[in-house]
Design a protein around this motif. Structure first.
Motif, PDB file in Angstrom:
ATOM      1  N   VAL A 108      45.053  43.533  34.990  1.00 18.98           N
ATOM      2  CA  VAL A 108      44.373  43.271  36.260  1.00 18.98           C
ATOM      3  C   VAL A 108      45.366  42.633  37.216  1.00 18.98           C
ATOM      4  O   VAL A 108      46.224  41.858  36.789  1.00 18.98           O
ATOM      5  N   VAL A 109      45.235  42.979  38.510  1.00 24.43           N
ATOM      6  CA  VAL A 109      46.097  42.362  39.516  1.00 24.43           C
ATOM      7  C   VAL A 109      45.280  42.190  40.798  1.00 24.43           C
ATOM      8  O   VAL A 109      44.446  43.041  41.135  1.00 24.43           O
ATOM      9  N   CYS A 110      45.498  41.063  41.465  1.00 25.15           N
ATOM     10  CA  CYS A 110      44.825  40.818  42.742  1.00 25.15           C
ATOM     11  C   CYS A 110      45.833  41.071  43.853  1.00 25.15           C
ATOM     12  O   CYS A 110      46.914  40.468  43.859  1.00 25.15           O
ATOM     13  N   SER A 156      45.057  41.170  51.268  1.00 25.56           N
ATOM     14  CA  SER A 156      45.066  41.806  52.598  1.00 25.56           C
ATOM     15  C   SER A 156      45.444  43.286  52.547  1.00 25.56           C
ATOM     16  O   SER A 156      46.317  43.745  53.280  1.00 25.56           O
ATOM     17  N   VAL A 157      44.769  44.026  51.690  1.00 21.99           N
ATOM     18  CA  VAL A 157      45.044  45.454  51.557  1.00 21.99           C
ATOM     19  C   VAL A 157      44.188  46.272  52.534  1.00 21.99           C
ATOM     20  O   VAL A 157      44.648  47.262  53.100  1.00 21.99           O
ATOM     21  N   LEU A 158      42.948  45.845  52.722  1.00 20.49           N
ATOM     22  CA  LEU A 158      42.045  46.602  53.603  1.00 20.49           C
ATOM     23  C   LEU A 158      41.932  45.916  54.957  1.00 20.49           C
ATOM     24  O   LEU A 158      42.012  44.684  55.053  1.00 20.49           O
ATOM     25  N   THR A 159      41.745  46.718  55.985  1.00 18.47           N
ATOM     26  CA  THR A 159      41.605  46.163  57.334  1.00 18.47           C
ATOM     27  C   THR A 159      40.159  45.689  57.547  1.00 18.47           C
ATOM     28  O   THR A 159      39.244  46.132  56.834  1.00 18.47           O
ATOM     29  N   PRO A 160      39.933  44.834  58.554  1.00 20.45           N
ATOM     30  CA  PRO A 160      38.551  44.431  58.859  1.00 20.45           C
ATOM     31  C   PRO A 160      37.662  45.645  59.151  1.00 20.45           C
ATOM     32  O   PRO A 160      36.480  45.661  58.807  1.00 20.45           O
ATOM     33  N   GLU A 161      38.230  46.680  59.780  1.00 14.83           N
ATOM     34  CA  GLU A 161      37.438  47.883  60.051  1.00 14.83           C
ATOM     35  C   GLU A 161      36.995  48.542  58.735  1.00 14.83           C
ATOM     36  O   GLU A 161      35.848  48.959  58.573  1.00 14.83           O
ATOM     37  N   GLU A 162      37.909  48.583  57.773  1.00 16.28           N
ATOM     38  CA  GLU A 162      37.574  49.216  56.485  1.00 16.28           C
ATOM     39  C   GLU A 162      36.530  48.406  55.708  1.00 16.28           C
ATOM     40  O   GLU A 162      35.572  48.980  55.164  1.00 16.28           O
ATOM     41  N   VAL A 197      40.105  50.623  38.366  1.00 17.60           N
ATOM     42  CA  VAL A 197      38.875  50.260  39.049  1.00 17.60           C
ATOM     43  C   VAL A 197      39.234  49.196  40.090  1.00 17.60           C
ATOM     44  O   VAL A 197      39.818  48.171  39.758  1.00 17.60           O
ATOM     45  N   VAL A 198      38.890  49.482  41.339  1.00 11.00           N
ATOM     46  CA  VAL A 198      39.240  48.578  42.447  1.00 11.00           C
ATOM     47  C   VAL A 198      37.975  47.831  42.856  1.00 11.00           C
ATOM     48  O   VAL A 198      37.027  48.433  43.359  1.00 11.00           O
ATOM     49  N   TRP A 199      37.969  46.536  42.631  1.00 11.40           N
ATOM     50  CA  TRP A 199      36.805  45.709  42.988  1.00 11.40           C
ATOM     51  C   TRP A 199      37.078  45.095  44.355  1.00 11.40           C
ATOM     52  O   TRP A 199      38.090  44.411  44.541  1.00 11.40           O
ATOM     53  N   ILE A 200      36.172  45.373  45.294  1.00  9.16           N
ATOM     54  CA  ILE A 200      36.405  45.015  46.700  1.00  9.16           C
ATOM     55  C   ILE A 200      35.334  44.027  47.154  1.00  9.16           C
ATOM     56  O   ILE A 200      34.179  44.405  47.375  1.00  9.16           O
ATOM     57  N   PRO A 201      35.704  42.745  47.300  1.00 13.66           N
ATOM     58  CA  PRO A 201      34.713  41.778  47.780  1.00 13.66           C
ATOM     59  C   PRO A 201      34.471  41.971  49.270  1.00 13.66           C
ATOM     60  O   PRO A 201      35.416  42.164  50.032  1.00 13.66           O
ATOM     61  N   PRO A 259      37.442  38.967  51.896  1.00 11.27           N
ATOM     62  CA  PRO A 259      37.361  40.358  52.339  1.00 11.27           C
ATOM     63  C   PRO A 259      38.739  40.850  52.805  1.00 11.27           C
ATOM     64  O   PRO A 259      39.432  40.122  53.532  1.00 11.27           O
ATOM     65  N   GLY A 260      39.120  42.029  52.370  1.00 12.15           N
ATOM     66  CA  GLY A 260      40.466  42.556  52.647  1.00 12.15           C
ATOM     67  C   GLY A 260      41.306  42.550  51.378  1.00 12.15           C
ATOM     68  O   GLY A 260      42.128  43.437  51.171  1.00 12.15           O
ATOM     69  N   ASP A 261      41.089  41.527  50.518  1.00  9.97           N
ATOM     70  CA  ASP A 261      41.773  41.505  49.221  1.00  9.97           C
ATOM     71  C   ASP A 261      41.098  42.522  48.286  1.00  9.97           C
ATOM     72  O   ASP A 261      39.898  42.832  48.453  1.00  9.97           O
ATOM     73  N   VAL A 262      41.836  42.996  47.306  1.00  8.12           N
ATOM     74  CA  VAL A 262      41.237  43.860  46.269  1.00  8.12           C
ATOM     75  C   VAL A 262      41.726  43.378  44.906  1.00  8.12           C
ATOM     76  O   VAL A 262      42.848  42.890  44.783  1.00  8.12           O
TER      77      VAL A 262
END
Ligand SMILES: O=C(O)CCC(=O)C(=O)O
Length: 329
Positions: free
Chosen positions: A22-24, A27-33, A180-184, A246-249
């Motif tokens: 597992v790895v965290c 800031s991978v996703l943008t606020p829009e995403e 598996v990508v867990w997206i808060p 949010p933005g982290d995965v």
């Protein structure tokens, strides 16, 4: 051909994933995403009771432990919940897995799947964000197929934990090249039920039967063994978690054992989980796997995932191509 590197992982990130399972990544996703996903999840929740795929596992857990109450699932028909209730009640090791939340109204452990089939915003994140290329790097795969999305929400005052489990045997696949990508979608920590992982469990060489999420009870239809009782002896296992925004995965290997607490706080804990497969994965109509929603392929055991149900999302035929709008549900 790997296309333009949207997010080159560091050797450390890759080494952590290989060592810990597992790895965290921050800031991978943008606020829009994340906004696309949040809106999709809120629509799914609003359809609870009329949708065929959305469930409140918190309510189901109450019905499981209360023999006098019938199992109510509205229009949802993906699971035979009356059978699951019988299965849990027949399991002499089963017990409620709940965090006490005081005298509050009960919360909600919401579950739904396959939003990508009808929601453009979810497809934009699943197909066209930095995630497909990140998945390719972690899996060391030339190609990446998108498998599906699943929504897991813990509303404020949700008692129900997510029973520790391993994902592989839920899926109709054979092979280890799956992440598996867990997206808060809200700030998540141990207080409100962020995911927890048993470090290194992807290397145990075991396949565990799926369980019913609200109990460790394995699906009777799976030939695989029961997952160890992690909740019963947490100190015997190396359990790790990450506070995430949010933005982290948080990305785990398909064999990494994981679970989550309840959410006794006043805050929501909304999350979406995206699953990607690499080129070594083969289709396997696995006994006990959870039937997928709306798939129409005719794949046979041993086939590569070459079907419209599992779009190839990496590499892009040309750099910068957006795939989400090309998909016709
Ligand atoms: O969010 C949760 O409570 C469970 C998520 C999970 O098990 C997964 O993403 O595989």
């Amino acid at each position: 051909m790997m296309g333009i590197a949207a997010r080159e992982l560091s050797p450390e990130d890759r080494a952590v994933f290989e060592r810990d399972g597992v790895v965290c990544l921050r800031s991978v996703l943008t606020p829009e995403e994340t906004g696309h996903l949040r809106r999709a999840v809120d629509r799914q929740i609003a359809a609870l009771g009329i949708s065929r795929t959305g469930y409140d596992f918190e309510a189901l857990a109450r019905q499981i432990w209360d023999n006098g109450r019938a199992v109510e699932t509205g229009a949802a028909d993906r699971f035979d919940m009356a059978r699951m209730k019988d299965m849990v009640r027949a399991d002499d090791q089963a017990r409620p897995l709940q965090d006490y939340t005081g005298d509050h109204e009960e919360g909600m452990f919401f579950y739904d799947v396959a939003a990508w089939k009808h929601d453009l915003g979810v497809r934009e994140v699943a197909f066209d964000s930095a995630l497909p290329e990140i998945a390719a790097q972690l899996m060391q795969s030339a190609y990446v197929n998108f498998w599906e999305d699943t929504t897991f929400v813990k509303a404020p005052h949700t008692r129900q934990k997510t029973a520790f489990h391993q994902d592989l045997a839920y899926f109709q696949i054979e092979g280890d090249q799956c992440v598996v990508v867990w997206i808060p979608l809200d700030p998540a920590s141990l207080e409100n039920g962020v995911m927890q992982y048993v470090r290194g469990s992807h290397l145990w060489g075991e396949t565990y039967a799926p369980n019913v999420f609200v109990s460790q009870t394995p699906f009777a239809s799976s030939p695989e063994k029961r997952c160890p009782d992690i909740e019963g002896a947490p100190d015997d296992f190396d359990i790790i978690s990450f506070d995430a925004e949010p933005g982290d995965v948080i990305i785990h290997h398909v064999r990494t054992v994981h679970g989550a607490g309840g959410n006794p706080t006043e805050l929501w804990r909304r999350a979406v989980s995206l699953r990607y497969c690499g080129d070594e994965v083969r289709y396997f109509d696995r006994p006990g796997a959870v039937p997928q929603v709306g798939v129409s392929h005719g794949l046979k055991d041993g086939d590569r995932l070459l079907a419209a149900d599992y779009p190839v999302v990496w590499p892009k035929p040309w750099p910068g191509l957006r795939l989400a709008r090309l998909y016709r549900p």
